[in-house]
Design a protein around this motif. Structure first.
Motif, PDB file in Angstrom:
ATOM      1  N   UNK A 109       0.660  -1.495  -0.053  1.00  0.00           N
ATOM      2  CA  UNK A 109      -0.092  -0.018   0.108  1.00  0.00           C
ATOM      3  C   UNK A 109       0.721   1.212  -0.077  1.00  0.00           C
ATOM      4  N   UNK A 110       1.937   1.209   0.871  1.00  0.00           N
ATOM      5  CA  UNK A 110       2.637   2.477   1.013  1.00  0.00           C
ATOM      6  C   UNK A 110       3.761   2.683   0.203  1.00  0.00           C
ATOM      7  N   UNK A 111       4.393   2.007  -0.202  1.00  0.00           N
ATOM      8  CA  UNK A 111       5.834   1.828  -0.948  1.00  0.00           C
ATOM      9  C   UNK A 111       5.586   1.566  -2.479  1.00  0.00           C
ATOM     10  N   UNK A 112       5.389   0.361  -2.689  1.00  0.00           N
ATOM     11  CA  UNK A 112       5.272  -0.164  -4.142  1.00  0.00           C
ATOM     12  C   UNK A 112       4.496   0.477  -5.176  1.00  0.00           C
ATOM     13  N   UNK A 113       3.485   1.209  -4.961  1.00  0.00           N
ATOM     14  CA  UNK A 113       2.807   1.847  -5.830  1.00  0.00           C
ATOM     15  C   UNK A 113       3.686   2.945  -6.395  1.00  0.00           C
ATOM     16  N   UNK A 114       4.484   3.721  -5.732  1.00  0.00           N
ATOM     17  CA  UNK A 114       5.540   4.561  -6.154  1.00  0.00           C
ATOM     18  C   UNK A 114       6.524   4.145  -7.377  1.00  0.00           C
ATOM     19  N   UNK A 115       6.618   3.024  -7.248  1.00  0.00           N
ATOM     20  CA  UNK A 115       7.767   2.221  -8.000  1.00  0.00           C
ATOM     21  C   UNK A 115       7.134   1.828  -9.491  1.00  0.00           C
ATOM     22  N   UNK A 116       6.046   2.053  -9.755  1.00  0.00           N
ATOM     23  CA  UNK A 116       5.258   1.557 -10.890  1.00  0.00           C
ATOM     24  C   UNK A 116       6.229   1.814 -12.347  1.00  0.00           C
ATOM     25  N   UNK A 117       6.868   3.075 -12.301  1.00  0.00           N
ATOM     26  CA  UNK A 117       7.458   3.464 -13.430  1.00  0.00           C
ATOM     27  C   UNK A 117       8.713   2.629 -13.799  1.00  0.00           C
ATOM     28  N   UNK A 118       9.207   1.938 -12.473  1.00  0.00           N
ATOM     29  CA  UNK A 118      10.365   1.121 -12.893  1.00  0.00           C
ATOM     30  C   UNK A 118       9.834  -0.153 -13.176  1.00  0.00           C
ATOM     31  N   UNK A 119       8.719  -0.724 -12.398  1.00  0.00           N
ATOM     32  CA  UNK A 119       8.150  -2.150 -12.937  1.00  0.00           C
ATOM     33  C   UNK A 119       7.759  -2.362 -14.160  1.00  0.00           C
ATOM     34  N   UNK A 120       7.282  -1.062 -14.866  1.00  0.00           N
ATOM     35  CA  UNK A 120       6.814  -0.963 -16.284  1.00  0.00           C
ATOM     36  C   UNK A 120       8.050  -1.336 -17.185  1.00  0.00           C
ATOM     37  N   UNK A 121       9.214  -0.942 -16.705  1.00  0.00           N
ATOM     38  CA  UNK A 121      10.517  -0.909 -17.333  1.00  0.00           C
ATOM     39  C   UNK A 121      11.403  -2.494 -17.029  1.00  0.00           C
ATOM     40  N   UNK A 122      10.513  -3.231 -16.284  1.00  0.00           N
ATOM     41  CA  UNK A 122      11.094  -4.634 -16.175  1.00  0.00           C
ATOM     42  C   UNK A 122      11.862  -4.781 -14.921  1.00  0.00           C
ATOM     43  N   UNK A 123      11.794  -3.562 -14.161  1.00  0.00           N
ATOM     44  CA  UNK A 123      12.882  -3.693 -12.916  1.00  0.00           C
ATOM     45  C   UNK A 123      11.851  -4.470 -11.592  1.00  0.00           C
ATOM     46  N   UNK A 124      12.544  -5.378 -11.060  1.00  0.00           N
ATOM     47  CA  UNK A 124      11.932  -6.169 -10.063  1.00  0.00           C
ATOM     48  C   UNK A 124      11.879  -5.331  -8.744  1.00  0.00           C
ATOM     49  N   UNK A 125      10.805  -5.248  -8.289  1.00  0.00           N
ATOM     50  CA  UNK A 125      10.765  -4.333  -6.760  1.00  0.00           C
ATOM     51  C   UNK A 125       9.998  -5.363  -6.013  1.00  0.00           C
ATOM     52  N   UNK A 126      10.851  -5.717  -4.908  1.00  0.00           N
ATOM     53  CA  UNK A 126      10.397  -6.772  -4.063  1.00  0.00           C
ATOM     54  C   UNK A 126      11.201  -6.474  -2.502  1.00  0.00           C
ATOM     55  N   UNK A 127      10.692  -7.329  -1.527  1.00  0.00           N
ATOM     56  CA  UNK A 127      11.297  -7.213  -0.420  1.00  0.00           C
ATOM     57  C   UNK A 127      11.607  -8.852   0.222  1.00  0.00           C
ATOM     58  N   UNK A 128      12.387  -8.378   1.188  1.00  0.00           N
ATOM     59  CA  UNK A 128      12.857  -9.853   1.945  1.00  0.00           C
ATOM     60  C   UNK A 128      12.950  -9.515   3.362  1.00  0.00           C
ATOM     61  N   UNK A 129      12.264 -10.460   4.203  1.00  0.00           N
ATOM     62  CA  UNK A 129      12.394 -10.215   5.556  1.00  0.00           C
ATOM     63  C   UNK A 129      13.450 -10.860   6.431  1.00  0.00           C
ATOM     64  N   UNK A 130      14.083 -10.336   7.125  1.00  0.00           N
ATOM     65  CA  UNK A 130      15.122 -10.968   8.080  1.00  0.00           C
ATOM     66  C   UNK A 130      14.621 -10.858   9.723  1.00  0.00           C
TER      67      UNK A 130
END
Length: 130
Positions: A109-130
């Protein structure tokens, strides 16, 4: 001003960078700081940036929503970082009983929507938990 304190321009073979995000700092200063760091990269093979942050606060969604992620995306989407392939959020915590699934929803909700321009270019936007 980072000035001479952080200069990545000579690292022309830099492939990835891990940056600790001071999640609890004033959001008005964090995104400009991140953008400044990223602007100092001058590597044609730079492919991955990892943002390390904690998720240990009840205000996590509000804090993440106030970050100016668009400023960071502007830099990452720019021609100087055209080889970028992955943006990874390394999330430490939570230790307050909130499940990782709930934190993942906050990022949705708070972060990923801002990265739409990158995902449209094929950039993977993801998270990992530690």
């Amino acid at each position: 001003e980072l000035g001479p304190y952080l200069d990545l321009t000579h690292n022309t073979s830099l492939r990835s960078l891990t940056i600790g995000v001071p999640t609890f700092r004033d959001s008005r200063f964090v995104a400009p700081w991140l953008s400044t760091v990223l602007r100092r990269i001058s590597s044609p093979v730079f492919a991955e940036v990892r943002f390390v942050m904690t998720a240990d606060t009840a205000e996590r969604e509000g804090l993440l929503s106030r970050f100016k992620w668009e400023d960071v995306v502007d830099v990452l989407a720019g021609s100087s970082l055209s080889a970028i392939k992955k943006v990874l959020f390394v999330v430490r915590g939570p230790k307050d009983g909130v499940s990782r699934g709930e934190i993942a929803q906050v990022f949705q909700r708070a972060v990923y929507p801002h990265f739409g321009r990158l995902t449209k270019k094929g950039v993977e936007v993801t998270s990992r938990f530690e």
